[in-house]
Design a protein around this motif. Structure first.
Motif, PDB file in Angstrom:
ATOM      1  N   TRP A   9       0.944  -1.298  -0.150  1.00  0.00           N
ATOM      2  CA  TRP A   9      -0.110   0.112   0.176  1.00  0.00           C
ATOM      3  C   TRP A   9       0.821   1.106   0.089  1.00  0.00           C
ATOM      4  CZ3 TRP A   9      -4.768  -0.769  -1.045  1.00  0.00           C
ATOM      5  CH2 TRP A   9      -5.436  -1.899  -0.706  1.00  0.00           C
ATOM      6  N   ALA A  10       0.600   2.336  -0.696  1.00  0.00           N
ATOM      7  CA  ALA A  10       1.127   3.488  -0.675  1.00  0.00           C
ATOM      8  C   ALA A  10       0.637   4.164   0.631  1.00  0.00           C
ATOM      9  CB  ALA A  10       0.781   4.348  -1.864  1.00  0.00           C
ATOM     10  N   GLU A  11       1.439   5.278   1.075  1.00  0.00           N
ATOM     11  CA  GLU A  11       1.239   5.768   2.152  1.00  0.00           C
ATOM     12  C   GLU A  11      -0.417   6.599   2.274  1.00  0.00           C
ATOM     13  OE1 GLU A  11       2.854   9.876   4.505  1.00  0.00           O
ATOM     14  OE2 GLU A  11       4.455   8.658   3.588  1.00  0.00           O
ATOM     15  N   CYS A  12      -1.181   6.433   3.107  1.00  0.00           N
ATOM     16  CA  CYS A  12      -2.311   6.884   3.275  1.00  0.00           C
ATOM     17  C   CYS A  12      -3.342   6.191   2.526  1.00  0.00           C
ATOM     18  CB  CYS A  12      -2.396   8.538   3.105  1.00  0.00           C
ATOM     19  SG  CYS A  12      -1.486   9.524   4.206  1.00  0.00           S
ATOM     20  N   ALA A  13      -3.071   4.874   1.875  1.00  0.00           N
ATOM     21  CA  ALA A  13      -3.989   4.340   0.975  1.00  0.00           C
ATOM     22  C   ALA A  13      -5.260   3.806   1.672  1.00  0.00           C
ATOM     23  CB  ALA A  13      -3.235   3.103   0.406  1.00  0.00           C
ATOM     24  N   ARG A  15      -7.081   0.942   2.224  1.00  0.00           N
ATOM     25  CA  ARG A  15      -7.099  -0.533   2.283  1.00  0.00           C
ATOM     26  C   ARG A  15      -8.114  -1.258   2.066  1.00  0.00           C
ATOM     27  NH1 ARG A  15      -2.676   1.918   4.489  1.00  0.00           N
ATOM     28  NH2 ARG A  15      -0.905   0.892   4.820  1.00  0.00           N
ATOM     29  N   SER A  56      -4.096   7.984  -8.972  1.00  0.00           N
ATOM     30  CA  SER A  56      -3.346   7.225  -8.055  1.00  0.00           C
ATOM     31  C   SER A  56      -4.286   5.865  -8.056  1.00  0.00           C
ATOM     32  CB  SER A  56      -3.423   7.774  -6.620  1.00  0.00           C
ATOM     33  OG  SER A  56      -3.024   6.968  -5.667  1.00  0.00           O
ATOM     34  N   GLY A  58      -3.161   3.895  -5.336  1.00  0.00           N
ATOM     35  CA  GLY A  58      -2.752   3.751  -3.934  1.00  0.00           C
ATOM     36  C   GLY A  58      -1.852   2.325  -3.697  1.00  0.00           C
ATOM     37  N   ARG A  60       1.993   0.421  -4.545  1.00  0.00           N
ATOM     38  CA  ARG A  60       3.179   0.258  -4.961  1.00  0.00           C
ATOM     39  C   ARG A  60       3.668  -1.154  -5.206  1.00  0.00           C
ATOM     40  NH1 ARG A  60       7.422   1.332  -1.681  1.00  0.00           N
ATOM     41  NH2 ARG A  60       6.291   0.554   0.048  1.00  0.00           N
ATOM     42  N   GLU A  98       4.730   4.880  -6.173  1.00  0.00           N
ATOM     43  CA  GLU A  98       3.253   4.681  -6.433  1.00  0.00           C
ATOM     44  C   GLU A  98       3.026   4.246  -7.882  1.00  0.00           C
ATOM     45  OE1 GLU A  98      -1.113   6.449  -5.003  1.00  0.00           O
ATOM     46  OE2 GLU A  98       0.916   7.436  -4.423  1.00  0.00           O
TER      47      GLU A  98
END
Length: 155
Positions: A9-13, A15, A56, A58, A60, A98
């Motif tokens: 997960w990317a930051e603040c994704a 989930r 995005s 979300g 990586r 990302e």
């Protein structure tokens, strides 16, 4: 050999969104979903005609060495006039940022992209790195230097 693609997960994704997935047994591409900022999730992302936006996912990902990720358009968006202007986009095996998808509204009216909407497909494909060697001359072929329609049109 089936390549294994690691996903983070990317930051603040969000989930709660699905990871890339194949929708049928014969699918070549795994769907990628739009991950919208919190402030636009309820109303969606408005895409005016002629505008390109980076959306995005979300996610990586780590594509294994010897493979690439090809980001391709989904026919359902194409039908609405939304295209990927750089399709297929390439995700190299050494990229760890990302995953973003460029969307272009080529239609005549606005289009809204919803949070979690499937916006692209990811095709994982083998690649080879070539060696480039300077030559004094190239071998002759029947086609020669003909390009951009040189092989004719129609049957």
């Amino acid at each position: 050999m089936t390549p294994v693609v690691q996903v983070a997960w990317a930051e603040c994704a969000d989930r709660n969104l699905p990871l890339p997935a194949y929708k049928t047994d014969g699918a070549a591409g795994a769907d990628l979903c739009a991950h919208l900022p919190v402030e636009t999730r309820d109303g969606g992302l408005g895409l005016a005609p002629g505008v390109v936006v980076a959306v995005s996912t979300g996610l990586r990902i780590a594509i294994p060495e010897g493979f690439e990720g090809q980001v391709r358009a989904r026919s359902s968006l194409g039908r609405r006039g939304v295209l990927l202007p750089n399709a297929p986009g390439t995700i190299d095996a050494d990229y760890r940022g990302e995953v973003m998808v460029l969307l272009l509204n080529a239609g005549s009216g606005p289009v809204t992209i919803g949070h979690g909407e499937r916006i692209a497909q990811l095709v994982v494909a083998p690649v080879a790195q070539a060696k480039f060697m300077l030559a004094d001359a190239l071998d002759d072929t029947a086609r020669g230097a003909g390009g951009f329609g040189s092989t004719g049109r129609g049957p």
